[in-house]
Design an enzyme around this catalytic site. Structure first.
Site, mmCIF file in Angstrom:
data_model
loop_
_atom_site.group_PDB
_atom_site.id
_atom_site.type_symbol
_atom_site.label_atom_id
_atom_site.label_comp_id
_atom_site.label_asym_id
_atom_site.label_seq_id
_atom_site.Cartn_x
_atom_site.Cartn_y
_atom_site.Cartn_z
ATOM 1 N N SER A 216 -6.293 8.592 -23.561
ATOM 2 C CA SER A 216 -4.946 8.100 -23.279
ATOM 3 C C SER A 216 -4.372 7.327 -24.470
ATOM 4 O O SER A 216 -4.284 7.862 -25.567
ATOM 5 C CB SER A 216 -4.972 7.262 -21.994
ATOM 6 O OG SER A 216 -3.681 7.056 -21.503
ATOM 7 N N ASP A 439 -0.582 16.490 -16.094
ATOM 8 C CA ASP A 439 -0.873 15.073 -16.358
ATOM 9 C C ASP A 439 0.458 14.326 -16.396
ATOM 10 O O ASP A 439 1.298 14.600 -17.243
ATOM 11 C CB ASP A 439 -1.603 14.948 -17.696
ATOM 12 C CG ASP A 439 -1.942 13.514 -18.077
ATOM 13 O OD1 ASP A 439 -1.385 12.569 -17.479
ATOM 14 O OD2 ASP A 439 -2.767 13.338 -18.988
ATOM 15 N N HIS A 466 -5.596 12.916 -15.212
ATOM 16 C CA HIS A 466 -5.393 12.236 -16.493
ATOM 17 C C HIS A 466 -6.738 11.800 -17.060
ATOM 18 O O HIS A 466 -7.392 10.930 -16.502
ATOM 19 C CB HIS A 466 -4.494 11.015 -16.290
ATOM 20 C CG HIS A 466 -4.316 10.195 -17.529
ATOM 21 N ND1 HIS A 466 -3.693 10.673 -18.661
ATOM 22 C CD2 HIS A 466 -4.697 8.929 -17.827
ATOM 23 C CE1 HIS A 466 -3.680 9.729 -19.586
ATOM 24 N NE2 HIS A 466 -4.295 8.667 -19.104
#
Length: 498
Positions: A216, A439, A466
């Site tokens: 991320s 996502d 995710h």
């Protein structure tokens, strides 16, 4: 950055590793600045909510608060420093190197990172130490970001249309951040410094080139590292990809659109399983969800234990659980019980899990250290806030109103982030990108754009969710990631995992 306005909800990067992992023998002496000790020592007990694996090592690395240009590997005498907390899970066989795990957020801790307990991870662990670390300002690293209000500074939450009151409350919070954390620290707490910290960690580990897996927001750190230190890069996996070319407004707008898509996919799931009241088509799902939010906005629900649940609580837990399709059944339970007026301990526990005050402070401060522009036009910012806040229709249940300026709009120090299309150096080896098709918080297009910019292969998982690499969620993904980490120079093509 805004990727972590949402990801402060996630705790996967801090979960415990399997206790049965067998450590190889390693000395506890300092290794270029890190003195590794058993994490079972009393000095590290506060690091962990649960007992760490017996073989886990803990240590600190001193890094400069403000890096020179070019950045040095370590702090010089008399220089103000930050202290980074690290963990090392030793390789189970002869060591070939170290894999650094880069957590998301910004603001999520990264010590003792979670890994799946499967054959693919075991293959990696046989010859690689696993390194976790808390970024500067986060978790067990010091100085720690804090925006705790002093006693007496708390103010009642302003009404929805009290823009001036909301902005005054935000200024009070900023003043608390400066007082508790320090103005000098806040000006050196962003991603620019985090990239140099990563290079300092690489050097302290004695690795000629960095091997890392980033998740991320951590992919932003990794991508900037690849640009800044191409000759010090061995292999980088970027999972749940941030697009370096997007400014804060564009990124947040695309996120909201992604969450709207995920909400509609969740509603379709509800319709197929009859597990919650949102089934029956997109429009009906939105109407029913909005009706629940309006009801709780007018009169919050109070459980038998006295726990009060508001519309904002429902929105927060919705955003948290939408990220993980394996938890959609829990979100369905929350909505079904609240709609029926029977919500109990399970619902209140899920809502509590969605909040993390320390992570929220770090998320906000690091984001502002990246993106703040004190000279921006306030009226344009307000228009942008309105566009962002109305992009996800499922969350827009009240009549349109003026949106106040936010923390980063009022932050006093200019951010160091400069959105740009990355340019891969000829000296940089291929990276590996991982993305899921649906996502919401790091949309799939980000990975396509970044993989093309870095001339690197992309693994696409045709699912919702995710980040997943090395977590034991998808064998197809994990096999490709481990193969790459063990042999990064091997030619590869894009791959689809279903």
């Amino acid at each position: 950055m805004s990727v972590l306005r949402i990801l402060a909800l996630l705790a996967a990067t801090a979960a415990a590793l399997p206790a049965q992992a067998r450590p190889a023998a390693h000395g506890a002496a300092a290794e270029n600045g890190i003195r590794w000790q058993s994490c079972l020592n009393s000095g590290f007990q506060r690091w962990f909510d649960e007992p760490p694996p017996p073989g886990l090592r803990c240590g600190y690395l001193e890094a400069p608060l403000a890096y020179a240009t070019p950045p040095a590997h370590a702090a010089r005498a008399g220089e103000q420093t930050v202290r980074l907390a690290l963990t090392l899970l030793p390789a189970t066989g002869p060591k070939k190197g170290s894999v650094v795990m880069i957590s998301g957020g910004p603001g999520l801790p990264g010590i003792n990172p979670y890994l799946g307990n499967d054959a693919h991870v075991a293959r990696l662990r046989k010859s690689y130490d696993i390194i976790g670390y808390d970024p500067r300002g986060v978790g067990q690293s010091t100085p720690k970001i804090s925006c705790q209000l002093a006693e007496g500074d708390e103010t009642p939450s302003p009404d929805d249309n009290d823009v001036a009151g909301a902005e005054s409350q935000t200024r009070t919070l900023i003043a608390a951040c400066i007082k508790q954390t320090g103005a000098e620290v806040l000006q050196h707490i962003g991603t620019d410094e985090a990239v140099n910290d990563l290079n300092a960690i690489r050097h302290a580990l004695g690795e000629p080139g960095l091997t890392a897996v980033a998740y991320s927001y951590g992919t932003k750190v990794a991508a900037l590292y690849a640009e800044r230190f191409p000759k010090k890069t061995r292999a980088l996996v970027l999972d749940g990809v941030v697009d370096l070319a997007e400014d804060d407004f564009t990124q947040r707008l695309n996120q909201e659109r992604g969450f709207q898509q995920s909400f509609l996919r969740f509603a379709a799931y509800c319709g197929k399983t009859d597990s919650c009241q949102l089934g029956g088509g997109a429009n009906q799902a939105l109407q029913r969800y909005h009706a629940l939010l309006r009801k709780l906005h007018e009169q919050p629900f109070v459980t038998a234990a006295g726990y009060e649940i508001s519309a904002d609580d429902v929105l927060t837990v919705t955003r948290s659980l939408l990220l993980w399709p394996e938890r959609w059944h829990e979100l369905a339970t929350v909505l079904r019980q609240l709609d029926a007026g029977i919500a109990g301990q399970q619902v209140s526990d899920l809502i509590d899990e969605s909040y993390s005050p320390d992570a929220d402070d770090a998320l906000n401060v690091i984001t502002c250290a990246d993106v703040d522009n004190p000279t921006a036009d306030p009226q344009q910012l307000r228009r942008q806030r309105q566009e962002i806040n109305t992009a996800a229709l499922y969350a827009h249940y009240l009549p349109l109103h003026e949106y106040p300026l936010e923390m980063c709009d009022l932050w006093p120090y200019r951010g160091k982030d400069r959105p740009h299309t990355p340019v891969a150096s000829a000296a940089l080896p291929p990276l590996l990108f991982v993305a899921q098709r649906y996502d919401p918080t790091t949309p799939y297009r980000n990975a396509q754009v970044m993989a093309a910019a870095f001339k690197s292969p992309l693994i696409t998982r045709e699912r919702d969710g995710h980040t997943l690499a090395l977590n034991g969620i998808d064998s197809c993904v994990d096999e490709s990631v481990v193969d790459y980490l063990l042999a990064p120079k091997k030619p590869r093509r894009d791959k689809i995992c279903r």
